[in-house]
Design a protein around this motif. Sequence first.
Motif, PDB file in Angstrom:
ATOM      1  N   ARG A   9       0.827  -1.201   0.000  1.00  0.00           N
ATOM      2  CA  ARG A   9       0.000   0.000   0.000  1.00  0.00           C
ATOM      3  C   ARG A   9       0.864   1.255   0.000  1.00  0.00           C
ATOM      4  NH1 ARG A   9      -4.911   0.203   1.986  1.00  0.00           N
ATOM      5  NH2 ARG A   9      -4.783   2.264   0.994  1.00  0.00           N
ATOM      6  N   LEU A  43      -6.728  10.476 -13.409  1.00  0.00           N
ATOM      7  CA  LEU A  43      -6.298   9.089 -13.609  1.00  0.00           C
ATOM      8  C   LEU A  43      -5.766   8.933 -15.034  1.00  0.00           C
ATOM      9  CD1 LEU A  43      -9.265   7.167 -11.981  1.00  0.00           C
ATOM     10  CD2 LEU A  43      -6.885   6.993 -11.269  1.00  0.00           C
ATOM     11  N   PHE A  90      -3.216   2.859  -8.999  1.00  0.00           N
ATOM     12  CA  PHE A  90      -4.411   2.056  -8.812  1.00  0.00           C
ATOM     13  C   PHE A  90      -4.474   0.948  -9.852  1.00  0.00           C
ATOM     14  CE2 PHE A  90      -6.602   4.256  -5.537  1.00  0.00           C
ATOM     15  CZ  PHE A  90      -6.302   5.596  -5.684  1.00  0.00           C
ATOM     16  N   THR A 100     -18.060  -0.932 -15.992  1.00  0.00           N
ATOM     17  CA  THR A 100     -17.682  -0.366 -14.697  1.00  0.00           C
ATOM     18  C   THR A 100     -16.403  -1.008 -14.210  1.00  0.00           C
ATOM     19  OG1 THR A 100     -19.996  -0.132 -14.136  1.00  0.00           O
ATOM     20  CG2 THR A 100     -18.435  -0.057 -12.332  1.00  0.00           C
ATOM     21  N   GLN A 101     -15.489  -0.152 -13.766  1.00  0.00           N
ATOM     22  CA  GLN A 101     -14.226  -0.686 -13.246  1.00  0.00           C
ATOM     23  C   GLN A 101     -14.252  -0.704 -11.715  1.00  0.00           C
ATOM     24  OE1 GLN A 101     -10.558   0.159 -15.001  1.00  0.00           O
ATOM     25  NE2 GLN A 101     -11.376   0.557 -17.019  1.00  0.00           N
ATOM     26  N   PHE A 103     -11.878  -0.716  -8.481  1.00  0.00           N
ATOM     27  CA  PHE A 103     -10.524  -0.267  -8.168  1.00  0.00           C
ATOM     28  C   PHE A 103      -9.993  -0.899  -6.882  1.00  0.00           C
ATOM     29  CE2 PHE A 103      -9.487   3.124 -11.137  1.00  0.00           C
ATOM     30  CZ  PHE A 103     -10.716   3.368 -11.728  1.00  0.00           C
ATOM     31  N   GLY A 104      -8.696  -1.099  -6.870  1.00  0.00           N
ATOM     32  CA  GLY A 104      -8.006  -1.482  -5.655  1.00  0.00           C
ATOM     33  C   GLY A 104      -7.836  -0.285  -4.737  1.00  0.00           C
ATOM     34  N   PRO A 105      -7.236  -0.478  -3.565  1.00  0.00           N
ATOM     35  CA  PRO A 105      -7.117   0.594  -2.570  1.00  0.00           C
ATOM     36  C   PRO A 105      -6.005   1.590  -2.867  1.00  0.00           C
ATOM     37  CG  PRO A 105      -6.155  -1.408  -1.730  1.00  0.00           C
ATOM     38  CD  PRO A 105      -6.775  -1.772  -3.044  1.00  0.00           C
ATOM     39  N   GLY A 106      -5.151   1.273  -3.829  1.00  0.00           N
ATOM     40  CA  GLY A 106      -4.083   2.204  -4.182  1.00  0.00           C
ATOM     41  C   GLY A 106      -2.755   1.865  -3.541  1.00  0.00           C
TER      42      GLY A 106
ATOM     43  N   MET B  34     -20.415   7.378 -16.332  1.00  0.00           N
ATOM     44  CA  MET B  34     -20.330   6.966 -14.941  1.00  0.00           C
ATOM     45  C   MET B  34     -19.833   8.111 -14.070  1.00  0.00           C
ATOM     46  SD  MET B  34     -18.414   3.420 -15.830  1.00  0.00           S
ATOM     47  CE  MET B  34     -18.907   2.578 -17.323  1.00  0.00           C
ATOM     48  N   TYR B  36     -17.773   8.344 -10.390  1.00  0.00           N
ATOM     49  CA  TYR B  36     -17.084   7.666  -9.317  1.00  0.00           C
ATOM     50  C   TYR B  36     -16.863   8.655  -8.172  1.00  0.00           C
ATOM     51  CZ  TYR B  36     -15.846   3.634 -12.226  1.00  0.00           C
ATOM     52  OH  TYR B  36     -15.880   2.504 -13.006  1.00  0.00           O
ATOM     53  N   GLN B  38     -14.370   9.245  -4.823  1.00  0.00           N
ATOM     54  CA  GLN B  38     -13.104   8.823  -4.249  1.00  0.00           C
ATOM     55  C   GLN B  38     -12.847   9.578  -2.949  1.00  0.00           C
ATOM     56  OE1 GLN B  38      -9.604   9.586  -6.647  1.00  0.00           O
ATOM     57  NE2 GLN B  38      -8.380   8.091  -5.533  1.00  0.00           N
ATOM     58  N   LYS B  42      -8.311   6.439  -0.653  1.00  0.00           N
ATOM     59  CA  LYS B  42      -9.067   5.268  -1.084  1.00  0.00           C
ATOM     60  C   LYS B  42      -9.104   5.213  -2.609  1.00  0.00           C
ATOM     61  CE  LYS B  42     -10.822   4.103   3.040  1.00  0.00           C
ATOM     62  NZ  LYS B  42     -10.617   2.790   3.696  1.00  0.00           N
ATOM     63  N   GLY B  43      -9.471   4.045  -3.136  1.00  0.00           N
ATOM     64  CA  GLY B  43      -9.680   3.926  -4.576  1.00  0.00           C
ATOM     65  C   GLY B  43     -11.046   4.446  -4.970  1.00  0.00           C
ATOM     66  N   PRO B  44     -11.214   4.885  -6.221  1.00  0.00           N
ATOM     67  CA  PRO B  44     -12.525   5.324  -6.694  1.00  0.00           C
ATOM     68  C   PRO B  44     -13.545   4.185  -6.612  1.00  0.00           C
ATOM     69  CG  PRO B  44     -10.791   5.946  -8.242  1.00  0.00           C
ATOM     70  CD  PRO B  44     -10.174   5.006  -7.267  1.00  0.00           C
ATOM     71  N   LEU B  46     -17.702   3.191  -7.817  1.00  0.00           N
ATOM     72  CA  LEU B  46     -18.784   3.602  -8.691  1.00  0.00           C
ATOM     73  C   LEU B  46     -19.946   4.161  -7.884  1.00  0.00           C
ATOM     74  CD1 LEU B  46     -19.820   3.620 -11.642  1.00  0.00           C
ATOM     75  CD2 LEU B  46     -21.036   1.514 -11.044  1.00  0.00           C
ATOM     76  N   LEU B  88     -15.229  11.847  -9.814  1.00  0.00           N
ATOM     77  CA  LEU B  88     -14.665  11.694 -11.148  1.00  0.00           C
ATOM     78  C   LEU B  88     -15.743  11.245 -12.116  1.00  0.00           C
ATOM     79  CD1 LEU B  88     -12.324   9.889  -9.127  1.00  0.00           C
ATOM     80  CD2 LEU B  88     -11.057  10.773 -11.040  1.00  0.00           C
ATOM     81  N   PHE B 100     -11.423   9.067 -18.165  1.00  0.00           N
ATOM     82  CA  PHE B 100     -11.786   9.743 -16.914  1.00  0.00           C
ATOM     83  C   PHE B 100     -11.561  11.243 -17.005  1.00  0.00           C
ATOM     84  CE2 PHE B 100     -12.584   6.409 -13.824  1.00  0.00           C
ATOM     85  CZ  PHE B 100     -12.063   5.290 -14.438  1.00  0.00           C
TER      86      PHE B 100
END
Lengths: 112, 110
Positions: A9, A43, A90, A100-101, A103-106, B34, B36, B38, B42-44, B46, B88, B100
């Motif tokens: 992380r 992004l 990410f 729809t994507q 995402f992980g926590p980064g 879409m 998002y 964030q 944290k990650g984005p 939906l 986003l 994005f």
Amino acid sequence: EAQVTQNPRYLITVTGKKLTVTCSQNMNHEYMSWYRQDPGLGLRQIYYSMNVEATDKGDVPEGYKVSRKEKRNFPLILESPSPNQTSLYFCASSPLIADTQYFGPGTRLTVL
Amino acid sequence: QKEVEQDPGPLSVPEGAIVSLNCTYSNSAFQYFMWYRQYSRKGPELLMYTYSSGNKEDGRFTAQVDKSSKYISLFIRDSQPSDSATYLCAMSAYGNKLVFGAGTILRVKS
């Protein structure tokens, strides 16, 4: 629980020291992608993969490598990191490219 | 010119206000839209998904798409401090990757 995991992380490293950031998803998604996020730039896609053994460059691929040997894993490799690769990274996955994507926590990477 | 434009903000509003977040785009082939959200560190995730034109409502959130103007909006009613985040927009054409916006920072003050 359906999720995308990334490790580590947080990472602080020095210029030129090879590193790998792992990414794994448990949703059986075909499409996986790596992004970097920088203030004011949003992004930006680094690399993506449509399926196993199928990877392609995104918008900012220079200095990065990826591999997709298994459907669930999509590691990001920095062979010789430089300070301009300091960023928030990410990993994301989706059933199809336009879907729809998730995402992980980064991973926050600092290259000194 | 970027394919998707989004005002970065920050947008600061008092609790209870109606918030309007917007994106413009240039690619007329986009048909999946879409939003998002964030949170910091944290990650984005939906928030809203809309196909083609029209409105979609989910609780306090409403997404609007105007394809003729190449303009999408997200409205938040009765905004709460917990809505403070970066929003986003993202969009794609059939069979193509998501594009994005840069994200808008929203701060809701209690």
